[in-house]
Motif scaffolding. Structure first.
Motif, PDB file in Angstrom:
ATOM      1  N   SER A   1       1.861 -68.707 -13.875  1.00 18.75           N
ATOM      2  CA  SER A   1       3.395 -67.547 -13.732  1.00 18.75           C
ATOM      3  C   SER A   1       3.637 -67.552 -14.970  1.00 18.75           C
ATOM      4  O   SER A   1       3.933 -66.111 -14.705  1.00 18.75           O
TER       5      SER A   1
ATOM      6  N   VAL B   1       5.490 -65.533  -7.044  1.00 21.74           N
ATOM      7  CA  VAL B   1       5.328 -64.657  -8.064  1.00 21.74           C
ATOM      8  C   VAL B   1       4.082 -63.295  -7.790  1.00 21.74           C
ATOM      9  O   VAL B   1       4.340 -62.647  -8.440  1.00 21.74           O
TER      10      VAL B   1
ATOM     11  N   PHE C   1       9.055 -64.941 -20.404  1.00 25.54           N
ATOM     12  CA  PHE C   1       7.818 -65.318 -19.995  1.00 25.54           C
ATOM     13  C   PHE C   1       7.265 -66.028 -20.384  1.00 25.54           C
ATOM     14  O   PHE C   1       5.798 -66.770 -20.323  1.00 25.54           O
TER      15      PHE C   1
ATOM     16  N   TYR D   1      10.591 -66.802 -10.028  1.00 29.44           N
ATOM     17  CA  TYR D   1       9.917 -67.484 -11.384  1.00 29.44           C
ATOM     18  C   TYR D   1      10.973 -68.251 -11.334  1.00 29.44           C
ATOM     19  O   TYR D   1      10.831 -69.945 -11.953  1.00 29.44           O
TER      20      TYR D   1
END
Length: 507
Positions: free
Chosen positions: A255, A128, A220, A141
């Protein structure tokens, strides 16, 4: 210069591949050999990533292209300043987490599978960090979700399996959103590359660009645990404590936050974020998450769930700082990515020791624990002070930059959310120390184990990370993370944040 660039290219490739050797070692070797091999690989990984720092600080990004993905998108790795900052955090904390985990799960079953998944989680986090574009980032991811799932369900209980299902439902849904946003952005811009300041959307269709931004941020944001996508994180606390430390300080939630930073600063860029009016809604959502999570933290009796809700808010400081787009705020957000790692891994290590040595896993059961485990309680106090934002610990410096950046951006109300959340976190942590230090457990009264700490395999890592949290709070500019964050701010905004001494003088 050519030799430096060549070394950087080989370095980023080796740093991405090396952790997978730890996965193989975990599956193939016995306990003692496995632990030694994993620590050796972790130290080698730290050395390789550290070697990438000078080039990244100088603005040179070592890159390597491995293949071509559908749509002509290169499967490429790149060690720019932001990627090296995140990778260095992962590498530093992996060393301590490996030592701690070896002591913590020494008597549990399925240790080989556990350490394989643990190393795979680190490996995918490094991927990542060094992904050169959105599509490669999406690949790692999603691999991170697969790598961490066995850790969440490690105990195999009904509760663990239920938490695992919730975890997969949330994170795979987030992955679908990331993929959709990536595809839409590629259609709009013709590229998914990471460019400091954004790729330049020009006269792009505003509704389509806004939709792409929303999909990416939501995708995300799931792993960042932004409200209302946070439910999976407290439930995942059924996992062993070393896993909780990994999820919060190094891998999954970081992440997600890292992905948001990439989208705002390197995909859309500050100009497009302002043009499409998406920065303020993102900052408002982050501020709301900070307050809501702080209130929810106060309702928790289980220590790990309380820390989980604390993480929900702490990660939102990063999103808030980046969304404000002021140099000081962005700089503070990047520093908090690191500071939170030091503080939260210390907090989870400490709680793990308390549970491992005393069986206590609730705030209501902390009576007299400070007498039984004085060093552990002190380390936990350091982490708690930093999470609250008390001067002298890492969290104070990063939050100060975010607050100053909020004023710089003309958003003083958003600055107050950081201060209010610090007060609410203090209200959560104070009863823990009041019980641990000022109440006596009648059952343990006169216990001959008073003052006898946990084994050094558990105690040494948490004392080391607590020391890092203090050093980062006292002299952050002595750490390479500081220079890397300055480079990111300079590359993206064309400006550098204020020196920390000047900030403290103003404050």
């Amino acid at each position: 210069m050519i030799l430096d660039d060549l070394a950087a290219r080989w370095g980023v490739l080796l740093a991405t591949v090396l952790p997978w050797l730890a996965v193989a070692a975990a599956l193939a070797l016995g306990d003692r050999t496995r632990n030694a091999a994993t620590v050796a690989v972790a130290l080698a990984e730290l050395a390789i990533v550290a070697a990438l720092v000078p080039a990244a600080v100088a603005g040179r990004s070592g890159a390597v292209r491995l293949a071509t993905l559908p749509g002509g998108v290169p499967f490429a790795l790149r060690a720019d300043a932001l990627g090296v900052l995140f990778a260095l955090l992962v590498a530093v904390l992996w060393v301590f987490a490996t030592v701690y985990a070896a002591g913590y799960v020494a008597h549990e079953e399925r240790r080989g599978r556990f350490f394989a998944a643990y190393a795979a989680s680190v490996a995918t986090s490094i991927g990542v960090a060094f992904a050169a574009n959105l599509l490669v980032l999406f690949v790692f991811y999603e691999l991170l979700t697969l790598a961490t799932y066995p850790l969440v369900v490690h105990f195999g209980t009904a509760e663990a399996r239920a938490a695992g299902r919730t975890y997969l439902a949330y994170t795979f849904t987030g992955g679908v959103a990331v993929f959709g946003g990536t595809a839409l952005f590629h259609q709009i811009a013709g590229t998914v590359a990471f460019v400091p300041g954004g790729v330049g959307l020009g006269s792009a269709d505003a509704p389509a660009a806004t939709a792409a931004f929303a999909l990416l941020v939501v995708g995300f944001g799931v792993k960042t645990a932004l409200v209302p996508f946070h439910r999976w994180l407290p439930e995942a606390m059924v996992a062993p404590t070393p896993v909780s430390a990994l999820l919060h300080a190094v891998a999954v939630v970081k992440s997600g936050a890292f992905g948001v930073v990439r989208v705002v600063l390197f995909v859309f860029g500050p100009d497009a974020v302002r043009e499409f009016g998406v920065g303020l809604p993102l900052a408002t959502a982050a501020a709301a998450t900070v307050i809501v999570s702080s209130v929810l933290t106060l309702r928790q009796d289980k220590l790990k769930r309380g820390l989980a809700y604390s993480t929900v808010g702490q990660l939102s400081y990063i999103v808030l700082g980046v969304a404000l787009l002021a140099p000081a705020a962005v700089f503070g957000a990047l520093l908090h990515l690191v500071a939170h790692g030091f503080m939260k891994i210390t907090a989870f290590f400490s709680v793990g020791v308390v549970t491992h040595e005393t069986g206590v896993d609730r705030v209501s059961g902390m009576d007299g624990v400070a007498r039984r485990l004085p060093a552990t309680t002190t380390a936990f106090a350091v982490a708690a002070a930093g999470l609250v934002g008390i001067p002298g610990v890492a969290g104070f410096v990063s939050k100060l930059y975010v607050i100053l950046g909020a004023f710089e951006a003309g958003r003083p109300l958003l600055a107050t959310t950081v201060l209010l959340s610090g007060l609410l976190k203090l209200l959560f942590f104070w009863p823990i120390f009041a019980r641990a230090g000022f109440r006596t457990d009648p059952v343990a009264d006169g216990d001959e184990d008073d003052g006898r700490e946990a084994p050094w395999s558990l105690l040494a890592p948490l004392l080391a990370t607590a020391a890092l949290a203090v050093l980062f709070g006292v002299r952050p500019s002595a750490f390479p993370f500081f220079a890397l964050a300055e480079r990111v701010v300079t590359d993206v905004l064309g400006d550098t944040a204020l020196d920390v001494e000047e900030v403290l003088a103003r404050g």
